[in-house]
Design an enzyme around this catalytic site. Structure first.
Site, PDB file in Angstrom:
ATOM      1  CB  ILE A  72      19.538 -14.702 -29.442  1.00 37.62           C
ATOM      2  CG1 ILE A  72      18.654 -15.875 -29.000  1.00 37.62           C
ATOM      3  CG2 ILE A  72      18.789 -13.371 -29.344  1.00 37.62           C
ATOM      4  CD1 ILE A  72      18.347 -15.908 -27.521  1.00 37.62           C
ATOM      5  CG  HIS A  73      25.077 -11.369 -31.601  1.00 38.43           C
ATOM      6  ND1 HIS A  73      24.888 -10.013 -31.457  1.00 38.43           N
ATOM      7  CD2 HIS A  73      26.202 -11.514 -32.355  1.00 38.43           C
ATOM      8  CE1 HIS A  73      25.853  -9.365 -32.097  1.00 38.43           C
ATOM      9  NE2 HIS A  73      26.655 -10.257 -32.643  1.00 38.43           N
ATOM     10  CB  ALA A  74      23.658 -15.275 -35.453  1.00 39.29           C
TER      11      ALA A  74
END
Length: 104
Positions: A72-74
């Protein structure tokens, strides 16, 4: 999987960095440097986007793609960088106009 996720983060981060460097170069009137930095930014974005596309295709084929906080961060970093690139390109156009007015 983690390597692919980190590739998205790293290349997306590189793309963002080059875009901001291009904006700073534009403020200094270094237009050749601006063009090179924008090209590097776009090249890095292509690498990040290609990795993202690989993961999407894996998911479409029904292969296991683990959704994690890191994934999700990526994705968040990639989407933010895409938006910032577009905005910075417009800011560069405006900065060139400002520079031109200052020269008069």
């Amino acid at each position: 999987m983690e390597e692919q996720i980190f590739n998205i983060i790293v290349h997306g981060g590189n793309a963002r960095g080059f875009a901001y460097e291009a904006l700073e170069a534009c403020r200094k009137g270094e237009y050749e440097k601006v063009d090179e930095l924008l090209k590097q930014s776009k090249d890095e974005m292509v690498l990040a986007h290609n990795t993202q596309t690989e993961l999407v295709q894996m998911d479409v084929r029904g292969e296991s793609v683990e959704i994690s906080l890191l994934m999700i961060h990526a994705q968040d970093q990639l989407m933010t960088t895409m938006s910032e690139q577009t905005l910075i390109e417009q800011m560069i156009i405006m900065q060139k106009e400002i520079n031109e007015l200052r020269e008069k």
